[in-house]
Design a protein around this motif. Structure first.
Motif, mmCIF file in Angstrom:
data_model
loop_
_atom_site.group_PDB
_atom_site.id
_atom_site.type_symbol
_atom_site.label_atom_id
_atom_site.label_comp_id
_atom_site.label_asym_id
_atom_site.label_seq_id
_atom_site.Cartn_x
_atom_site.Cartn_y
_atom_site.Cartn_z
ATOM 1 N N ASP A 78 6.676 -4.488 -9.153
ATOM 2 C CA ASP A 78 6.362 -5.703 -8.185
ATOM 3 C C ASP A 78 5.632 -5.207 -7.059
ATOM 4 O O ASP A 78 5.006 -6.107 -6.348
ATOM 5 C CB ASP A 78 7.888 -6.234 -7.910
ATOM 6 N N PHE A 79 6.142 -4.336 -6.388
ATOM 7 C CA PHE A 79 5.482 -4.064 -5.123
ATOM 8 C C PHE A 79 4.098 -3.603 -5.407
ATOM 9 O O PHE A 79 3.188 -3.899 -4.414
ATOM 10 C CB PHE A 79 6.140 -2.443 -4.793
ATOM 11 N N ILE A 80 3.544 -2.803 -6.170
ATOM 12 C CA ILE A 80 2.270 -2.707 -6.541
ATOM 13 C C ILE A 80 1.398 -3.749 -6.573
ATOM 14 O O ILE A 80 0.252 -3.990 -6.284
ATOM 15 C CB ILE A 80 1.917 -1.764 -7.708
ATOM 16 N N LYS A 81 1.828 -4.893 -7.362
ATOM 17 C CA LYS A 81 1.182 -6.126 -7.923
ATOM 18 C C LYS A 81 1.177 -6.860 -6.347
ATOM 19 O O LYS A 81 0.107 -7.201 -6.045
ATOM 20 C CB LYS A 81 2.179 -7.055 -8.560
ATOM 21 N N GLU A 82 2.109 -6.866 -5.532
ATOM 22 C CA GLU A 82 2.172 -7.750 -4.179
ATOM 23 C C GLU A 82 1.067 -7.084 -3.432
ATOM 24 O O GLU A 82 0.177 -7.803 -2.640
ATOM 25 C CB GLU A 82 3.492 -7.517 -3.575
ATOM 26 N N VAL A 83 0.989 -5.827 -3.207
ATOM 27 C CA VAL A 83 0.009 -5.049 -2.143
ATOM 28 C C VAL A 83 -1.341 -5.229 -3.006
ATOM 29 O O VAL A 83 -2.509 -5.449 -2.051
ATOM 30 C CB VAL A 83 0.533 -3.827 -2.066
ATOM 31 N N LYS A 84 -1.587 -5.044 -4.119
ATOM 32 C CA LYS A 84 -2.710 -5.218 -4.692
ATOM 33 C C LYS A 84 -3.544 -6.445 -4.497
ATOM 34 O O LYS A 84 -4.761 -6.506 -4.351
ATOM 35 C CB LYS A 84 -2.808 -4.669 -6.165
ATOM 36 N N ALA A 85 -2.470 -7.469 -4.618
ATOM 37 C CA ALA A 85 -3.329 -9.025 -4.338
ATOM 38 C C ALA A 85 -3.410 -9.474 -2.698
ATOM 39 O O ALA A 85 -4.088 -10.420 -2.714
ATOM 40 C CB ALA A 85 -1.837 -10.107 -4.896
ATOM 41 N N ASN A 86 -2.826 -8.522 -1.824
ATOM 42 C CA ASN A 86 -3.251 -8.734 -0.629
ATOM 43 C C ASN A 86 -3.563 -7.336 0.182
ATOM 44 O O ASN A 86 -3.043 -6.698 0.958
ATOM 45 C CB ASN A 86 -1.923 -9.074 0.080
ATOM 46 N N PRO A 87 -5.044 -6.925 -0.381
ATOM 47 C CA PRO A 87 -5.458 -5.767 0.201
ATOM 48 C C PRO A 87 -5.333 -5.527 1.901
ATOM 49 O O PRO A 87 -5.957 -6.536 2.414
ATOM 50 C CB PRO A 87 -6.738 -5.304 -0.348
ATOM 51 N N GLY A 88 -4.581 -4.763 2.467
ATOM 52 C CA GLY A 88 -4.821 -4.487 3.989
ATOM 53 C C GLY A 88 -3.864 -5.445 4.636
ATOM 54 O O GLY A 88 -3.897 -5.234 5.983
ATOM 55 N N LYS A 89 -2.978 -6.320 4.023
ATOM 56 C CA LYS A 89 -2.225 -7.181 4.736
ATOM 57 C C LYS A 89 -0.882 -6.394 5.057
ATOM 58 O O LYS A 89 -0.427 -6.696 6.170
ATOM 59 C CB LYS A 89 -1.892 -8.152 3.663
ATOM 60 N N TYR A 90 -0.508 -5.343 4.398
ATOM 61 C CA TYR A 90 0.741 -4.449 4.765
ATOM 62 C C TYR A 90 0.579 -3.335 5.248
ATOM 63 O O TYR A 90 -0.248 -2.595 5.125
ATOM 64 C CB TYR A 90 1.614 -4.561 3.366
ATOM 65 N N ASN A 91 1.662 -2.908 5.888
ATOM 66 C CA ASN A 91 1.623 -1.664 6.809
ATOM 67 C C ASN A 91 2.514 -0.712 6.275
ATOM 68 O O ASN A 91 3.749 -0.822 5.388
ATOM 69 C CB ASN A 91 2.170 -1.570 8.231
ATOM 70 N N TYR A 92 2.639 0.581 6.430
ATOM 71 C CA TYR A 92 3.572 1.438 5.828
ATOM 72 C C TYR A 92 3.908 2.616 7.295
ATOM 73 O O TYR A 92 2.978 2.961 7.731
ATOM 74 C CB TYR A 92 3.287 2.393 4.373
ATOM 75 N N ALA A 93 5.132 2.950 7.167
ATOM 76 C CA ALA A 93 5.344 4.002 8.327
ATOM 77 C C ALA A 93 5.626 5.371 7.638
ATOM 78 O O ALA A 93 5.896 5.572 6.430
ATOM 79 C CB ALA A 93 6.654 3.446 9.081
#
Length: 333
Positions: free
Chosen positions: A151-166
Motif C-alpha cells: 500500500d505504501f509503495i502504491k501511494e508514494v508512486k501515485a504521488n511522486p515528490g509529495k511525501y517526505n522521509y526522515a
C-alpha cells in the motif's frame, strides 16, 4: 646541688609498633594509588550521540568488558558527519588496543557515500569483535492511511515528490536503508535528515514527516501508538523481537533486505595477539545471560565470532554497502 642531665626517652614497644603499622599502611596506600594510576584505560568511541543504537549497546557491556580486562572501559561519544568524525579519531589513534570504535553499517557506507574521507573504512581498521546484529523497521505516519508495504509503495508512486522521509542524518544507516528502498521500488520522496533516530521517529509521530526506516529499538515502543504504523522489518527474515511483522520482501518489495552488524574495530596495525585477546574476552562477556538480556531489550541479537570471521564479514559488507550506495544514488560532498 648536683645538676640532673636529661636523657632521651627510649621509644616504648607500643610506639615502635605504631610507627611500623603506619609505615605499612602508607606503603599499602601508595601501592593502591600506583595500581590505580597504572590501570589500563580502554576508550570505546561511539561515533554518534547519546541515545543512538551504538551508544546504548556500548553502555550495555562496557563496565563488564573493563572488569574482564582488569581495566576501565570508557564510552566516549564523538558524533558528527554521519559517524565519520569518531571513526577518524580512532583511525589516527595508537594501534595498542586501547582505543576502539563501536561501529555499524554506516561505517562501511561512509566509504562510498562521502567523496572525501581522511581515512579508509576498510584498510585503516581491523575487526576485533562482532557484538550483535541490529534490525530495522519501515514505519509510517498513520495519516498516510496505508497498512502494508505494498500500500505504501502504491501511494508514494501515485504521488511522486509529495511525501517526505526522515533519517538520523546524511550517511546514516537509516538514510541509506530508505534511499535504497526507494531506488529499488522506483519511488520519489524528499529526504529530511535529523540528528538522531529518536528525532527522526518523533518527526513521523508528529506527522511532519511521513516515513522512516528506524532501528528496531527506535520504534518497538510505538507498536500500539495510533500515530504510527509499523509496516515491515527490513531483514532477510522476520525480527525475533517483532515476529508478527512481515519483512519488506514478503509484504511488497521482493529482493529488498537491510540490517546492520555492530562491532568493535581497532586501528590497523594493532598486534594480532592483542586483537585475539580482546576478541576472546569480549565474546566471554557477551555470553553472560545478563548481557544478552540487555541486548535483547535493545532489539539487538547478540553475536559471537572469531576476529578472523568478523574481518571476513567486514570485507563482504564493504562490497554489499558499495552496491547499496550505488543503487540509491546517494552522495555527500
Amino acid at each position: 646541688m648536683t645538676k640532673k642531665v636529661a636523657t632521651p626517652m627510649t621509644p616504648t614497644l607500643f610506639t615502635r609498633r605504631s610507627f611500623t603499622a603506619i609505615a605499612a599502611a602508607a606503603a599499602a596506600l601508595c601501592g593502591i594509588a600506583a595500581a590505580h594510576a597504572q590501570q589500563r584505560v580502554i576508550h570505546i568511541v561511539v561515533p554518534f550521540g547519546t541515545g543512538a543504537v551504538q551508544d546504548t549497546v556500548a553502555r550495555a557491556f562496557n563496565n563488564e568488558l573493563g572488569a574482564a580486562l582488569n581495566a576501565s572501559a570508557i564510552v566516549e561519544n564523538r558524533a558528527g558527519a554521519g559517524g565519520t568524525v569518531g571513526a577518524a579519531i580512532v583511525a589516527r589513534a595508537p594501534a595498542d588496543g586501547n582505543t576502539l570504535v563501536l561501529a555499524a553499517a554506516s561505517h562501511n557506507i561512509a566509504g562510498f557515500l562521502y567523496s572525501k574521507l581522511s581515512y579508509d573504512p576498510l584498510k585503516d581498521f581491523v575487526g576485533v569483535a562482532n557484538v550483535g546484529n541490529a534490525g530495522y523497521v519501515l514505519a509510517v505516519s498513520s495519516g498516510m492511511g496505508v497498512s502494508s508495504t505494498a500500500d505504501f509503495i502504491k501511494e508514494v508512486k501515485a504521488n511522486p515528490g509529495k511525501y517526505n522521509y526522515a533519517s538520523a542524518g546524511n550517511g546514516s544507516a537509516t538514510h541509506l536503508a530508505m534511499a535504497s528502498f526507494l531506488a529499488k521500488a522506483g519511488l520519489q520522496m524528499t529526504h529530511i535528515p535529523t540528528k538522531s533516530t529518536g528525532e527522526a521517529v518523533n518527526e513521523v509521530l508528529a506527522g511532519r514527516v511521513q516515513a522512516v526506516i528506524s532501528s528496531s529499538i527506535g520504534v518497538m515502543g510505538f507498536q500500539e501508538d495510533a500515530r504510527m504504523k509499523l509496516l515491515a522489518s527490513t531483514g532477510q527474515s522476520r525480527s525475533p523481537f517483532l515476529p508478527k511483522l512481515p519483512t519488506v520482501a514478503e509484504s511488497g518489495l521482493p529482493g529488498y533486505a537491510f540490517d546492520s552488524w555492530i562491532g568493535l574495530l581497532a586501528p590497523a596495525g594493532t598486534p594480532k595477539a592483542e586483537v585475539e585477546r580482546l576478541n576472546a574476552v569480549t565474546n566471554k562477556v557477551l555470553a553472560d545471560p545478563v548481557i544478552q538480556e540487555r541486548f535483547k531489550r535493545l532489539g539487538v541479537e547478540p553475536r559471537s565470532q572469531s576476529a578472523e570471521e568478523f574481518q571476513k564479514l567486514l570485507r563482504a559488507d564493504w562490497d554489499a554497502m558499495g552496491a547499496v550506495v550505488k543503487a540509491s544514488g546517494a552522495k555527500v560532498d
